[in-house]
Design a protein around this motif. Sequence first.
Motif, short mmCIF file in Angstrom:
data_model
loop_
_atom_site.label_atom_id
_atom_site.label_comp_id
_atom_site.label_asym_id
_atom_site.label_seq_id
_atom_site.Cartn_x
_atom_site.Cartn_y
_atom_site.Cartn_z
N ASP A 1 63.84 33.75 72.58
CA ASP A 1 62.99 33.97 73.92
C ASP A 1 62.24 32.99 74.13
N GLU A 2 61.37 33.14 75.30
CA GLU A 2 60.77 32.04 75.90
C GLU A 2 59.66 31.44 74.78
N GLY A 3 58.99 32.53 73.92
CA GLY A 3 58.02 32.09 73.33
C GLY A 3 58.41 31.12 72.11
N ARG A 4 59.51 31.68 71.39
CA ARG A 4 60.09 31.04 70.15
C ARG A 4 60.67 29.60 70.78
N GLN B 1 58.04 27.36 71.01
CA GLN B 1 57.44 26.86 69.44
C GLN B 1 58.36 25.81 68.97
N LEU B 2 59.59 26.13 69.06
CA LEU B 2 60.56 25.11 68.52
C LEU B 2 60.66 23.77 69.07
N LYS B 3 60.19 23.73 70.50
CA LYS B 3 60.10 22.54 71.34
C LYS B 3 58.82 21.79 71.02
N GLY B 4 57.95 22.49 70.13
CA GLY B 4 56.48 21.88 69.81
C GLY B 4 55.48 22.37 71.04
N GLY B 5 55.74 23.37 71.80
CA GLY B 5 54.78 23.95 72.58
C GLY B 5 53.76 24.57 71.94
N THR B 6 52.56 25.22 72.84
CA THR B 6 51.64 26.01 72.20
C THR B 6 52.15 27.28 72.21
N PRO B 7 52.11 28.40 71.40
CA PRO B 7 52.38 29.62 71.65
C PRO B 7 51.53 30.37 72.20
N ASP B 8 51.70 31.39 72.96
CA ASP B 8 50.65 32.14 73.78
C ASP B 8 49.73 32.78 72.86
N ASP B 9 48.40 32.70 73.24
CA ASP B 9 47.40 33.36 72.59
C ASP B 9 47.49 34.78 72.59
N ILE B 10 46.78 35.60 71.49
CA ILE B 10 46.90 37.09 71.57
C ILE B 10 45.84 37.56 72.53
N GLU B 11 46.12 38.30 73.42
CA GLU B 11 45.18 38.84 74.46
C GLU B 11 44.38 39.93 73.85
N ALA B 12 42.95 39.71 73.95
CA ALA B 12 42.06 40.66 73.52
C ALA B 12 42.53 42.40 73.75
N ASP C 1 67.75 36.26 73.88
CA ASP C 1 67.04 37.23 72.96
C ASP C 1 66.05 37.91 73.61
N ARG C 2 65.70 39.24 73.09
CA ARG C 2 64.61 39.88 73.70
C ARG C 2 63.14 39.34 73.05
N ASP C 3 62.15 39.56 73.85
CA ASP C 3 60.85 39.10 73.52
C ASP C 3 60.62 39.43 72.10
N ILE C 4 60.13 38.60 71.35
CA ILE C 4 59.70 38.83 69.65
C ILE C 4 58.44 39.95 69.74
N GLN C 5 57.76 39.88 70.68
CA GLN C 5 56.71 40.75 70.63
C GLN C 5 57.07 42.04 70.77
N PRO D 1 40.29 32.06 69.78
CA PRO D 1 41.73 32.16 70.18
C PRO D 1 42.70 32.50 69.06
N VAL D 2 43.47 33.27 69.19
CA VAL D 2 44.54 33.71 68.06
C VAL D 2 45.90 33.67 68.65
N ASN D 3 46.85 33.11 68.05
CA ASN D 3 48.36 32.92 68.43
C ASN D 3 49.22 33.11 67.43
N VAL D 4 50.36 33.20 68.02
CA VAL D 4 51.62 33.47 66.88
C VAL D 4 51.66 32.11 66.08
#
Length: 558
Positions: free
Chosen positions: A44-47, A50-61, A116-120, A467-470
């Motif tokens: 999915d977009e998030g993974r 991550q594989l490409k070395g980007g920053t994962p999304d933060d968990i929203e409060a 793939d479906r969004d991991i969350q 900030p917290v992220n995957v």
Amino acid sequence: MNDSSPGEGHVHVVGTAHVSADSVREVEETVKSERPDVVAVELDEGRYRQLKGGTPDDIEARDLLRGNTVFQFIAYWMLSYVQSRMGEKFDVKPGADMLAAVETAEAEGLDVALVDRDIQTTIQRFWRRMGTLEKMRMVGDLAFGVADARGVGIIAGIAVGVFLGPLVGLYGDVVGISDVFLTRVATGAVVGAAASYLLYTIASFSLNGDDAIIAGLGGGAAVGLVGGFGLGYGTGIVTSVLGGLGTTIVGSLVVGILAGVGVGVVVGTILNAVGLFTPGENADIEEFDMADLTDGDVVTAMMEEFRRFSPGGAEALIDERDAYIAHQLVALRESGHSVVAVVGAGHKAGIENYLEHPETLPPMESLVGVAEKDGFPWGKLVGFGITAVFVAFFVLLAMAGVGNERLLTIFAAWFLINGIFAAGLAKLAGARWTSAAVGGLVAWMTSINPLLAPGWFTGYFELRHTPVNVGDIGTLNQILSDEETPIPELVGKLFDVPLFKLIMVVAMTNIGSIIASFLFVTYVLPVIAADLGGVTGVTNLMLEGAANSADLIWRTLT
């Protein structure tokens, strides 16, 4: 395998092991030889980021207040940890097969599709589809894979003991546990804890972390036994400091925890003796041949084993994703594209079946969004029932003639004990004072409604500052793979990771409120309602209030 119809494109599905060097080579060779229009990958977009070395999304409060967010991340963490450990054993980074597919496609100038479906969404649906016993089994199986069953028994025993303790304080005299005995236990616990800390501090100068802990705990236990039961020294001091009620609480909790741990150790020993939950030779990950992990028959057997373990979890983690990915591939095929689809070997058979029979695909809307639990909503029923009982408690006492001042005193005690325990344990876990205070202020309300939790509110305010992220999951996996660092230092490193700290803050806030609720019913209420006859007297008053209410309703209607 190529799936196509006249006038359409075709799909070639490649099944891989996510931690296999052989799979990486197979993917590269297949993409280069096939040269499709599109390379579809099980990401999915998030993974992908991550594989490409980007920053994962933060968990929203705000997401934390939706319910099971923290538990979903725990499930994701455990699944990720197992995969990362396999990667370490075979010296391949998890996801290397997908990364190879993406990089090879880019090098060849081919399009890449994330199918793939969004991991969350997957983890949320995975968690919701599992039953309570299945969740416990999942956690237990993962724990037994890295620890002796007796160790798990000790942890379970502590949890049971926390709830058993109040019952010991309330009804202990029935089985011969006197106040004098509880006082000696409390003294031994306090003296032993102080001695353990002192001895650990001294031992840490000359011993490594684990040996220092063993020395501290062993020496503290001996000192506690002698101080509490041998010489009896310190009993008066401990009682004067803790007070009579505090001494009873400490003593009964220690008795409950020791009993729970004892049972846990015995059960764990029996499980070890009969060979249950104990990793054997075949469970060693090094015994697997990676080629076997991509062989269809072996993968099918593994998937079916997981399906027996958790039918609901398998549906969300395997079946639904097979259908979701197949939907994406069918759409690409119908658009006339030639596609090489790189997916985990466990998904290959299901996806190919859908590609051959697309009419059997479930509707896409049934594969996304929040999963609803099947069956009767017992959790909601229990939640509303507890709230109704709490309200009825005050209403019935009022109908029995108990004055407003006494009712306010009972409510204030409920409010304070919940607030103190919830906020105190949150702060102990590292929460900010403001976050801990918020959890403490709402604990009285959330403890009477199991559909809410004070930890959600504490976590909400924590996330506004930290900030917290995957991506924190990868850091946790690295820390847990360290087998040389002493345990105290390892725990300190875990708490330095924002995600772990958030989970602990939320969990400790909730645990504090749960403990407070038991203590209120078993210890506090009997004290503040002593002149009403204690628990028995309050119960009789509630019955009287119910009778008065029924009489009032009858007279009103007639």
